[in-house]
Scaffold this active site. Structure first.
Site, mmCIF file in Angstrom:
data_model
loop_
_atom_site.group_PDB
_atom_site.id
_atom_site.type_symbol
_atom_site.label_atom_id
_atom_site.label_comp_id
_atom_site.label_asym_id
_atom_site.label_seq_id
_atom_site.Cartn_x
_atom_site.Cartn_y
_atom_site.Cartn_z
ATOM 1 N N GLU A 320 0.844 -1.200 0.000
ATOM 2 C CA GLU A 320 0.000 0.000 0.000
ATOM 3 C C GLU A 320 0.877 1.247 0.000
ATOM 4 O OE1 GLU A 320 -3.376 -1.953 3.005
ATOM 5 O OE2 GLU A 320 -1.841 -0.609 3.775
ATOM 6 N N PRO A 321 1.589 1.514 -1.067
ATOM 7 C CA PRO A 321 2.498 2.662 -1.067
ATOM 8 C C PRO A 321 1.744 3.981 -1.246
ATOM 9 C CG PRO A 321 2.484 1.604 -3.218
ATOM 10 C CD PRO A 321 1.568 0.787 -2.342
ATOM 11 N N CYS A 392 -1.567 32.822 12.412
ATOM 12 C CA CYS A 392 -1.460 33.501 13.698
ATOM 13 C C CYS A 392 -1.161 32.444 14.759
ATOM 14 C CB CYS A 392 -2.769 34.220 13.990
ATOM 15 S SG CYS A 392 -2.625 35.277 15.421
HETATM 16 C C1 LIG Z 1 -2.694 1.236 6.584
HETATM 17 C C2 LIG Z 1 -1.798 2.120 5.808
HETATM 18 N N1 LIG Z 1 -1.358 1.708 4.620
HETATM 19 C C3 LIG Z 1 -0.554 2.472 3.853
HETATM 20 C C4 LIG Z 1 -0.119 3.708 4.292
HETATM 21 C C5 LIG Z 1 0.767 4.498 3.401
HETATM 22 O O1 LIG Z 1 2.026 4.658 3.939
HETATM 23 P P1 LIG Z 1 3.159 5.380 3.077
HETATM 24 O O2 LIG Z 1 2.580 6.654 2.610
HETATM 25 O O3 LIG Z 1 4.267 5.574 4.025
HETATM 26 O O4 LIG Z 1 3.523 4.461 1.962
HETATM 27 C C6 LIG Z 1 -0.540 4.179 5.540
HETATM 28 C C7 LIG Z 1 -0.060 5.467 6.048
HETATM 29 O O5 LIG Z 1 0.603 5.551 7.041
HETATM 30 C C8 LIG Z 1 -1.410 3.373 6.320
HETATM 31 O O6 LIG Z 1 -1.865 3.777 7.497
#
Ligand SMILES: Cc1ncc(COP(=O)(O)O)c(C=O)c1O
Length: 474
Positions: A320-321, A392
């Site tokens: 899940e990037p 502010c």
């Molecule tokens: C469950 C989950 N998957 C994927 C990500 C994406 O992480 P990153 O943006 O570091 O790849 C996050 C973010 O922290 C997340 O909480």
């Protein structure tokens, strides 16, 4: 012959073909002149690069091609869910992770098929679960044993079977910010290892309502080392084997989460004073292929030792990037609006129109975004300034107000910066626009997407004063 002045080397932040100082010394983004963008769309301005998004996704796909299991990438839309960004991700051929009903709505509207979508979250509402089940998404990632009942109830209400994955919290630390670590027992996420066997048994109790497809861990964001990924994968693999041996059920996927880091310190000229741990974390250069190879190596060894290779051969790996797709594909252009010199300290203060309303992590995590002059991108950055945003709030500064030096005390820019000069905060495509808010009655900025050949397209209109009233009733 007239003496030739030797050309200065390109600044270290340069990315050839993408981020360059070109004609007139202006910053160019895929050939688009940053100053012309500001003239046309106003300041401050988010700028995203479609070619860079594509290149980042191509790098992920290349990594996938180097391992012997299928890999499904689900871009973490929380990093940036602008519809044009989602469209670019979809066109580049990967899938999507969402974290709320709102992100699910955007995903479907952006044209992702339900089988391309996975849904994480600690606090899903019944309505959100109904929407996910009704849409028939690839996986609802269940965050607690209790949530299994909630999904079953949603499946009953909707009259469809739900696909789920169990999210684990495996007690694995990383060298990222504590707020970005999500696999510690002190974190709010997931099901602990001791709960997992019972949770699987519970989830398998009603196969007419729930299909249990996988297991998931996200160890956190900006993880600089490969080992935590490998440890996480091994742990999930062992649960997969144990589940199969106990129940005969075979999981189809192992989801290793996000967290592939981005190198925010491509240009280290201003990072010297940062604590070493901070530099290691922000300057991490970890290839996605290393992460996948290490994860599969430990799983393969374990599978061999336990005679379970046939199970590994059926597994799809999910990643899940977020950050690694969009962070360095975006930047914020901001204009210096005011200047002051403090007689007592001699400091020159530059007051810009971009504060933590646009880059929240600059204050929550003291996150470092490299700052350059977009007007004079090729000039030596050898003058020191205190830089601050427009809010502010004393914390709305580009240095570490708590005095821990997690950000440089001074930012280096060319000499004699004056109001009107345009600056650029680089690598700020992730967790920026997605977290922006209109504090102090500051309408949210516009955003543009630059395409090949420097063609820019408005992908978010600037909010108006009227937008500030849109939700209020009086
Ligand atoms: C469950 C989950 N998957 C994927 C990500 C994406 O992480 P990153 O943006 O570091 O790849 C996050 C973010 O922290 C997340 O909480």
């Amino acid at each position: 012959m007239p003496a030739q002045t030797p050309a200065l080397p390109a600044p270290a932040w340069t990315m050839p073909g993408y981020l360059e100082a070109r004609r007139g010394g202006h910053l160019h983004i895929n050939g688009a002149d940053a100053l012309e963008l500001i003239r046309e769309y106003g300041s401050p301005l988010y700028v995203f690069s479609k070619p860079r998004i594509r290149a980042n996704i191509a790098r992920l796909k290349l990594a996938a091609a180097s391992v012997d299991r299928p890999v499904k990438f689900c871009y973490a839309s929380k990093a940036n869910s602008n519809m044009a960004v989602l469209a670019a991700v979809r066109e580049a051929g990967i899938d999507l992770e969402v974290n709320s009903g709102g992100e699910l709505f955007k995903a479907l509207r952006a044209g992702f098929r339900p089988d391309q979508i996975i849904f994480n979250g600690t606090s899903k509402s019944d309505d959100e679960l109904d929407e996910a089940v009704r849409a028939g998404i690839y996986s609802i990632n269940v965050d607690s044993v209790y949530e299994i009942e909630l999904v079953e109830a949603a499946a009953r209400r909707v009259g469809e079977r739900a696909n789920i994955t169990l999210r684990l919290v495996p007690e694995i630390g990383t060298r990222s910010h504590i707020g970005l670590q999500t696999a510690l027992l002190t974190s709010k996420f997931g099901i602990t290892s001791s709960e997992v066997p019972g949770a699987f048994r519970r989830a398998l109790a009603h196969p007419e309502l729930i299909h249990v497809g996988g297991i998931h861990i996200h160890i956190g964001s900006q993880t600089p080392d490969v080992e935590p990924f490998a440890d996480a994968f091994k742990m999930m693999w062992e649960h997969l084997v144990a589940l199969h041996r106990e129940t005969g059920h075979t999981l189809e996927h192992i989801n290793l989460g996000g967290g592939i880091p981005v190198n925010y310190l491509r240009d280290r000229s201003q990072a010297g004073g940062l604590p070493a741990a901070e530099r290691d974390m922000l300057g991490a250069d970890l290839e996605p292929s290393e992460v996948l190879a290490a994860a599969l190596r430990v799983a393969r060894e374990s599978a061999r030792a336990t005679d379970a290779e046939h199970l590994l051969d059926r597994v799809t790996i999910l990643l899940e990037p977020g950050r690694s797709v969009i962070a360095d594909a975006g930047l914020v252009l901001t204009t210096v609006r005011n200047i002051k010199r403090r007689p007592e300290t001699g400091d020159v203060w530059l007051l810009t129109d971009a504060g933590f309303n646009l880059l929240l992590s600059m204050t929550t995590y003291k996150w470092y975004y490299h700052l350059i002059s977009a007007s004079r991108a090729d000039a030596p950055a050898d003058a020191e300034y205190k830089v601050a945003g427009p809010l502010c709030d004393s914390g709305d500064v580009y240095f570490d107000i708590e005095g821990a030096s997690r950000l440089p005390d001074y930012r280096k820019l060319p000499a004699d910066v004056r109001p009107g000069e345009v600056l650029a905060l680089l690598n700020s495509g992730a967790y920026s626009l997605a977290q922006a808010f209109p504090y102090n009655g500051r309408p949210l900025p516009a955003a543009v997407m630059v395409r090949e050949g420097g063609r820019a397209q408005l992908v978010r209109r600037r909010d108006t004063y009227e937008d500030l009233l849109a939700g209020d009733i009086w």
